[in-house]
Design an enzyme around this catalytic site. Sequence first.
Site, mmCIF file in Angstrom:
data_model
loop_
_atom_site.group_PDB
_atom_site.id
_atom_site.type_symbol
_atom_site.label_atom_id
_atom_site.label_comp_id
_atom_site.label_asym_id
_atom_site.label_seq_id
_atom_site.Cartn_x
_atom_site.Cartn_y
_atom_site.Cartn_z
ATOM 1 C CG ASP A 68 56.471 -31.816 -32.355
ATOM 2 O OD1 ASP A 68 56.671 -31.964 -31.136
ATOM 3 O OD2 ASP A 68 57.159 -32.388 -33.237
ATOM 4 C CB ILE A 69 59.700 -30.192 -36.454
ATOM 5 C CG1 ILE A 69 60.210 -29.881 -37.852
ATOM 6 C CG2 ILE A 69 60.436 -31.364 -35.824
ATOM 7 C CD1 ILE A 69 61.634 -29.342 -37.877
ATOM 8 C CG HIS A 104 58.901 -29.598 -24.646
ATOM 9 N ND1 HIS A 104 60.201 -29.818 -24.282
ATOM 10 C CD2 HIS A 104 58.474 -30.768 -25.184
ATOM 11 C CE1 HIS A 104 60.549 -31.065 -24.587
ATOM 12 N NE2 HIS A 104 59.511 -31.663 -25.122
HETATM 13 P P1 5GP Z 1 60.308 -34.501 -26.200
HETATM 14 O O1 5GP Z 1 60.665 -35.805 -26.842
HETATM 15 O O2 5GP Z 1 61.550 -33.825 -25.647
HETATM 16 O O3 5GP Z 1 59.200 -34.576 -25.210
HETATM 17 O O4 5GP Z 1 59.733 -33.599 -27.366
HETATM 18 C C1 5GP Z 1 60.520 -32.860 -28.221
HETATM 19 C C2 5GP Z 1 59.659 -32.499 -29.400
HETATM 20 O O5 5GP Z 1 60.310 -31.468 -30.123
HETATM 21 C C3 5GP Z 1 59.446 -33.644 -30.377
HETATM 22 O O6 5GP Z 1 58.054 -33.905 -30.504
HETATM 23 C C4 5GP Z 1 60.076 -33.155 -31.673
HETATM 24 O O7 5GP Z 1 59.357 -33.536 -32.834
HETATM 25 C C5 5GP Z 1 60.086 -31.655 -31.493
HETATM 26 N N1 5GP Z 1 61.170 -30.987 -32.184
HETATM 27 C C6 5GP Z 1 62.483 -31.362 -32.223
HETATM 28 N N2 5GP Z 1 63.212 -30.504 -32.945
HETATM 29 C C7 5GP Z 1 62.337 -29.545 -33.369
HETATM 30 C C8 5GP Z 1 62.500 -28.367 -34.179
HETATM 31 O O8 5GP Z 1 63.589 -28.022 -34.634
HETATM 32 N N3 5GP Z 1 61.378 -27.634 -34.421
HETATM 33 C C9 5GP Z 1 60.156 -27.975 -33.927
HETATM 34 N N4 5GP Z 1 59.129 -27.192 -34.236
HETATM 35 N N5 5GP Z 1 59.974 -29.075 -33.157
HETATM 36 C C10 5GP Z 1 61.043 -29.849 -32.887
#
Ligand code: 5GP
Length: 120
Positions: free
Chosen positions: A36-37, A106
């Site tokens: 995760d970034i 994810h």
């Molecule tokens: P959600 O909030 O949809 O459950 O999680 C999305 C996750 O994707 C977040 O934890 C966010 O930090 C991660 N994320 C968003 N953009 C990127 C990216 O460009 N690269 C990576 N590796 N992770 C990302």
Amino acid sequence: MSPVHFEDKCLFCKIIQKKIPSKIVYEDESALAFEDISPQAPVHLLIIPKTHIPRLADINAGDEKQLAHLFTIVRKLAEEKNILESGFRTVINSGEEAGQTVFHLHVHLMGGRAFHWPPG
Ligand code: 5GP
Ligand code: ZN
């Protein structure tokens, strides 16, 4: 496994296609895992199907093997990262109110610190 299909504007589909760089920790023909970034724990990985499924809310019966496969990868990575026995948390946010920000299904795998409940 169902054939992989990508969605043009999806960030994670671009990561799968290597159009956007990421730190990949696992890959096979139907799944990808990467760091995760913006990590929320010492270990914070995202495990995704290669085929574009927007949300957990969008799965159907034909996705069962793919979903089980994701969790087999979760266990393997937890073992590799030495959090299998100390404990780890998996999270799948589905939809806006749950906090989903990237609409490609994810599984978050987090570990290496203590977590609290309820998660807030
Ligand atoms: P959600 O909030 O949809 O459950 O999680 C999305 C996750 O994707 C977040 O934890 C966010 O930090 C991660 N994320 C968003 N953009 C990127 C990216 O460009 N690269 C990576 N590796 N992770 C990302
Ligand atoms: Zn996608």
